[in-house]
Design an enzyme around this catalytic site. Sequence first.
Site, PDB file in Angstrom:
ATOM      1  N   GLU A 118     -10.187  -4.827   4.960  1.00  0.00           N
ATOM      2  CA  GLU A 118     -10.180  -6.346   4.573  1.00  0.00           C
ATOM      3  C   GLU A 118      -9.217  -7.119   5.406  1.00  0.00           C
ATOM      4  O   GLU A 118      -9.554  -8.102   6.078  1.00  0.00           O
ATOM      5  CB  GLU A 118      -9.793  -6.505   3.196  1.00  0.00           C
ATOM      6  CG  GLU A 118     -10.857  -6.290   2.010  1.00  0.00           C
ATOM      7  CD  GLU A 118     -10.257  -6.454   0.715  1.00  0.00           C
ATOM      8  OE1 GLU A 118     -11.066  -7.237   0.126  1.00  0.00           O
ATOM      9  OE2 GLU A 118      -9.274  -6.072   0.318  1.00  0.00           O
ATOM     10  N   GLU A 119      -8.199  -6.600   5.649  1.00  0.00           N
ATOM     11  CA  GLU A 119      -7.025  -7.242   6.599  1.00  0.00           C
ATOM     12  C   GLU A 119      -7.423  -7.374   7.786  1.00  0.00           C
ATOM     13  O   GLU A 119      -7.463  -8.155   8.592  1.00  0.00           O
ATOM     14  CB  GLU A 119      -5.896  -6.351   6.525  1.00  0.00           C
ATOM     15  CG  GLU A 119      -4.447  -7.070   7.265  1.00  0.00           C
ATOM     16  CD  GLU A 119      -3.451  -6.209   7.038  1.00  0.00           C
ATOM     17  OE1 GLU A 119      -2.160  -6.596   7.672  1.00  0.00           O
ATOM     18  OE2 GLU A 119      -3.259  -5.287   6.390  1.00  0.00           O
ATOM     19  N   GLY A 120      -8.230  -6.178   8.439  1.00  0.00           N
ATOM     20  CA  GLY A 120      -8.737  -6.284   9.677  1.00  0.00           C
ATOM     21  C   GLY A 120      -9.926  -7.148   9.830  1.00  0.00           C
ATOM     22  O   GLY A 120     -10.166  -7.704  10.881  1.00  0.00           O
TER      23      GLY A 120
ATOM     24  N   ARG B 252       0.933  -1.240   0.070  1.00  0.00           N
ATOM     25  CA  ARG B 252       0.062  -0.085   0.134  1.00  0.00           C
ATOM     26  C   ARG B 252       0.784   1.248   0.177  1.00  0.00           C
ATOM     27  O   ARG B 252       0.453   2.181  -0.718  1.00  0.00           O
ATOM     28  CB  ARG B 252      -0.907  -0.147   1.188  1.00  0.00           C
ATOM     29  CG  ARG B 252      -2.031  -1.013   1.355  1.00  0.00           C
ATOM     30  CD  ARG B 252      -2.964  -1.031   2.483  1.00  0.00           C
ATOM     31  NE  ARG B 252      -3.416  -2.315   2.783  1.00  0.00           N
ATOM     32  CZ  ARG B 252      -3.369  -2.803   4.014  1.00  0.00           C
ATOM     33  NH1 ARG B 252      -2.705  -2.284   4.978  1.00  0.00           N
ATOM     34  NH2 ARG B 252      -3.925  -3.815   4.330  1.00  0.00           N
TER      35      ARG B 252
END
Length: 499
Positions: free
Chosen positions: A173-175, A135
Site C-alpha cells: 500500500e505504501e508503495g 511493522r
Amino acid sequence: MDEQGEVKVKNPWHRPAVIFLTVFIVLGIIIMVSISVVQNKPLVKKYKYGIVLDAGSSHTSVYIYEWPAEKENNTGMVQQLHTCNVKGKGISSYSADPDGAGKSLHECMMEAKNKIPANRHSETPVYLGATAGMRLLMMENEAASEKVLASVEDSLKTYPFSYQGARIISGQEEGAFGWITVNYLSKNLNKPTGTLGALDLGGASTQITFVPQQEIETNDNSIDFRLYGNDYHLYTHSFLCYGKDQALKLSMSLKLESTHIADKTKPIELRDPCFHPGYNFTKIAQSFFDTPCINGVNLPTGIISHVGLGNWSQCQQSIRKVFNITYCAYSKCSFNGVFQPSVDGKFGAFSAFFFVMDFLNLTSDSLDGTKQRLAKYCSTPWKEIVEQYPQIKQKYLSEYCFSGTYILTLLEDGYSFTSDNWKDIRFIKKIGDSDAGWTLGYMLNLTNMIPAEAQDTPLMPYGGYITFMLLFTLLILVLLLMVFIYFRRSTRQAQKDII
C-alpha cells in the site's frame, strides 16, 4: 379691448404614457444592474478537508488536505493545505511508554483544528497510517504495537474530527499510494501519456512501484487502481529492513561479524570505510543492533569503537553484501529472490532518496559523476565535514557517506538502473505545494468514499446571461427611442397650438 386668453401648453413629460415608459426604463436599468452584480459576484467555493498522519519509523508528520466539494471523474481534486512534524521520534519508539505515543500528537492536531474551518470539523476524516517502524515492532512485540495503536486511537478521538482509524499499512500500500501521489501531482493520471515510477526510501523500508512493460509474474507484486476513469495495473514491492537506517545496522552487523576480536576485554574496534577518516565514536553494541532486522548474525556485546576510514569503493563493496542476488525463481529479480520487471520509463525518487542526494548535491549528476563525487566526499576528513556543516547534528552528518553510497548501490545493483537510464530518475521533495509521499495518494484514493456536494452556480448560464442582457438592452433602447419620438411629436404639436 378684447383680452387675449393665455394658451396653456401641457408639458409632454406629464403625459401618462411618457411617465409609464420612463418608469419602465428606469426599472429595467435597475434590474439589469442588479442581475449583472449577482451574476458576476465571486462564487464561494466549498471545500472538504482530510487529515492523514504518516507515522514513520523516525518521526510522525500530520498532513492536512483540502479539495473542492465537486469531483472530477469520481476522484476528488486533493491539495496539501498544511503539514506539521510531530516533535520526537516515531510512535514505534514508545513501545515502553504507549501513552506517550498519543500525547505526542497533541500539538500538531491542535494546529489542524485551527487550520480547518470549525463548520467542517465534524465531517473531516482523520486517518493514521503507520509504516515500517510499526511493522517491525509488530514483528518483535505484537502486544506493544497494539498498545501504541490504541494510544494514538484514544488520542485522535478526543479531537472534533471524524476519526476513521489508525492502522499499520502494508508495504505494498505504501508503495502504491506513493505512486499515485507523484503521478497525481505531475498531472499524469488524467492524460494518455506515460506515468512516473515511484521510488520511496524511509528509515526502515524502501518501495519501488511502476507500470511495467512486461507481465507481472507474481500476484504478490501487483495492485490495481482506477483513477480519473483509467485503470492501472502496477508492479510494487516493499523491502522491509532496507530503509537507510536499518540498512546501516545490517551493514555494520556484517562488518562486526567478520571483525577479528583479539582481546574480548577491550572495546571492539570496527573499522568502517563508510564513515569519514578521523571519525571515532564509541557505541553500545546491544542498543545499536536491537532490531528484528538482524537475525542469525553472531554479534559481540559490549562497547564498539567505531572508526571511519573514508574509502568509498570499500564502502560500496561492504554494502553490496546486504543484498542477496544468488538466486531467482523468476525470469528477472531485484534482490532477495524478489521478482522485478525491467525498470522502464521515468521515475520520481522521494523521501530519503531526495533528502540525502540533495544534501550531497547529487540530484542532477550522471551515474559516473555521482560515484566520483561520493568518493571525494567520503574521503573528506571528519573534522572538515563538522566545520563545514556546524548546524547539523553529528549523528546525522556522520551517516551521509553511507546513505549516499547505499542509495546508489540500491538503485544500481538492487533495482538495475544503469548509466543509460540514470537520467530518468528525478529526485523530488515537492511537486507544486505538496510533498511527495504516500499520504496524498492515500487521501486521494479515500475521497472516492466521500460524497460530493453541489457547487454554487451563477444565477444563469453564461450564454443565457449574455443573451438576456442583449435583449433587455435592445428593449430599453427601443423604449427610449419611443419616448424620444413621442416627446418630439408632443413638442411640435404644442408649438402649433401656440401659433
